[in-house]
Each structure stands twice: as C-alpha cells, then as structure tokens.
Design a protein around this motif. Structure first.
Motif, PDB file in Angstrom:
ATOM      1  N   GLU A 130       5.792   5.311   9.990  1.00  0.00           N
ATOM      2  CA  GLU A 130       6.130   3.896  10.126  1.00  0.00           C
ATOM      3  C   GLU A 130       4.908   3.106   9.692  1.00  0.00           C
ATOM      4  N   TYR A 131       5.135   2.028   8.993  1.00  0.00           N
ATOM      5  CA  TYR A 131       4.036   1.148   8.590  1.00  0.00           C
ATOM      6  C   TYR A 131       4.506  -0.289   8.770  1.00  0.00           C
ATOM      7  N   TYR A 132       3.764  -1.055   9.530  1.00  0.00           N
ATOM      8  CA  TYR A 132       4.084  -2.454   9.764  1.00  0.00           C
ATOM      9  C   TYR A 132       3.227  -3.314   8.844  1.00  0.00           C
ATOM     10  N   MET A 133       3.869  -4.083   7.969  1.00  0.00           N
ATOM     11  CA  MET A 133       3.145  -4.973   7.058  1.00  0.00           C
ATOM     12  C   MET A 133       2.574  -6.134   7.859  1.00  0.00           C
ATOM     13  N   GLN A 134       1.259  -6.253   7.856  1.00  0.00           N
ATOM     14  CA  GLN A 134       0.608  -7.341   8.568  1.00  0.00           C
ATOM     15  C   GLN A 134      -0.088  -8.299   7.609  1.00  0.00           C
ATOM     16  N   THR A 135       0.166  -8.103   6.314  1.00  0.00           N
ATOM     17  CA  THR A 135      -0.296  -9.019   5.277  1.00  0.00           C
ATOM     18  C   THR A 135       0.888  -9.271   4.344  1.00  0.00           C
ATOM     19  N   TYR A 136       0.767 -10.250   3.472  1.00  0.00           N
ATOM     20  CA  TYR A 136       1.868 -10.588   2.556  1.00  0.00           C
ATOM     21  C   TYR A 136       1.936  -9.690   1.332  1.00  0.00           C
ATOM     22  N   SER A 137       0.983  -8.770   1.188  1.00  0.00           N
ATOM     23  CA  SER A 137       0.963  -7.882   0.037  1.00  0.00           C
ATOM     24  C   SER A 137       0.331  -6.557   0.432  1.00  0.00           C
ATOM     25  N   ILE A 138       0.996  -5.445   0.076  1.00  0.00           N
ATOM     26  CA  ILE A 138       0.426  -4.122   0.321  1.00  0.00           C
ATOM     27  C   ILE A 138       0.563  -3.263  -0.925  1.00  0.00           C
ATOM     28  N   MET A 139      -0.357  -2.312  -1.063  1.00  0.00           N
ATOM     29  CA  MET A 139      -0.343  -1.384  -2.187  1.00  0.00           C
ATOM     30  C   MET A 139       0.117  -0.015  -1.690  1.00  0.00           C
ATOM     31  N   LEU A 140       1.049   0.593  -2.429  1.00  0.00           N
ATOM     32  CA  LEU A 140       1.535   1.932  -2.132  1.00  0.00           C
ATOM     33  C   LEU A 140       1.059   2.868  -3.218  1.00  0.00           C
ATOM     34  N   GLY A 141       0.706   4.071  -2.864  1.00  0.00           N
ATOM     35  CA  GLY A 141       0.249   5.050  -3.844  1.00  0.00           C
ATOM     36  C   GLY A 141      -0.388   6.222  -3.137  1.00  0.00           C
ATOM     37  N   ARG A 142      -1.463   6.741  -3.742  1.00  0.00           N
ATOM     38  CA  ARG A 142      -2.183   7.845  -3.110  1.00  0.00           C
ATOM     39  C   ARG A 142      -3.674   7.551  -3.139  1.00  0.00           C
ATOM     40  N   ASN A 143      -4.321   7.857  -2.027  1.00  0.00           N
ATOM     41  CA  ASN A 143      -5.763   7.678  -1.941  1.00  0.00           C
ATOM     42  C   ASN A 143      -6.468   8.719  -2.807  1.00  0.00           C
ATOM     43  N   SER A 144      -7.586   8.329  -3.358  1.00  0.00           N
ATOM     44  CA  SER A 144      -8.422   9.242  -4.135  1.00  0.00           C
ATOM     45  C   SER A 144      -9.868   8.857  -3.902  1.00  0.00           C
ATOM     46  N   LYS A 145     -10.771   9.582  -4.533  1.00  0.00           N
ATOM     47  CA  LYS A 145     -12.186   9.251  -4.428  1.00  0.00           C
ATOM     48  C   LYS A 145     -12.484   7.889  -5.031  1.00  0.00           C
ATOM     49  N   LYS A 146     -11.675   7.473  -6.002  1.00  0.00           N
ATOM     50  CA  LYS A 146     -11.911   6.219  -6.719  1.00  0.00           C
ATOM     51  C   LYS A 146     -11.163   5.029  -6.124  1.00  0.00           C
ATOM     52  N   SER A 147     -10.134   5.284  -5.315  1.00  0.00           N
ATOM     53  CA  SER A 147      -9.315   4.167  -4.843  1.00  0.00           C
ATOM     54  C   SER A 147      -8.674   4.485  -3.502  1.00  0.00           C
ATOM     55  N   THR A 148      -8.382   3.426  -2.770  1.00  0.00           N
ATOM     56  CA  THR A 148      -7.624   3.560  -1.530  1.00  0.00           C
ATOM     57  C   THR A 148      -6.456   2.583  -1.573  1.00  0.00           C
TER      58      THR A 148
END
Length: 107
Positions: A22-40
C-alpha cells in the motif's frame, strides 16, 4: 510509510494498493519505477516482479489541477496497462479513475 500522531490511520490524496503493498500519496506527484545506485523513486516496483521490464523512471502519477483528476504519465519503454489498455511512452497522459488496475506492459 509511517503513522501520524501515534495513530494507525494513514492518510493521503490517493492510495495505490496491490497484493503485497500500500502506498499513500502525500504529495501531488510521485515517481514509480525501480531504485538503483543512480536514482531513487517514490514507489519502487522492483520488489513486485517484472525485473528489467521496469524502468528506473517508469511512470509518474500526478494531480492535474486543470482537469481535477490524477493522471499517469508513461516514461518507461515497456509502458503501462491501464484497465487492460497498453499506453506507451510519449503518449498523452492517461486519466486515472478510482480503482483502476495498473500493470507494467511488456509487449
């Protein structure tokens, strides 16, 4: 996701829910994907399966104030299925309705 004020109640503008998360959006914009060493990202989908079919920055869910609704902007090359319809990167953002089923598109 923590609790607020010692209560078990979680709040947000919207909720993403799957079989194992479950993920509750607490901002008006969220990014979905996969974490890596270069990005979260806000929502790491790599633990849900899909492996390399999930781009580091796969999609963004944001509130469109003009249209007064949440929308999904596809960024990843494999796209997203929204209610069984494949949407690919570069297309118009997809309007989201309550309880829409979102799936990573790999074909």
């Amino acid at each position: 996701m923590g609790t607020t004020g010692g209560s078990d109640m979680k709040t947000g503008f919207a909720k993403l829910q799957g079989e194992d998360f479950e993920y509750y959006m607490q901002t008006y914009s969220i990014m979905l994907g996969r974490n890596s060493k270069k990005s979260t990202v806000d929502v790491d989908l790599s633990g849900l399966g899909g492996g390399m079919n999930i781009s580091r920055y796969h999609a963004r869910i944001f509130y469109n104030f003009t249209r007064r609704r949440f929308t999904l902007k596809i960024l990843g090359k494999n796209g997203y299925l929204v209610e069984g319809i494949l949407h690919l990167s570069g297309t118009t953002p997809v309007k989201l309705d309550s309880q829409d089923l979102l799936q990573i598109g790999d074909k």
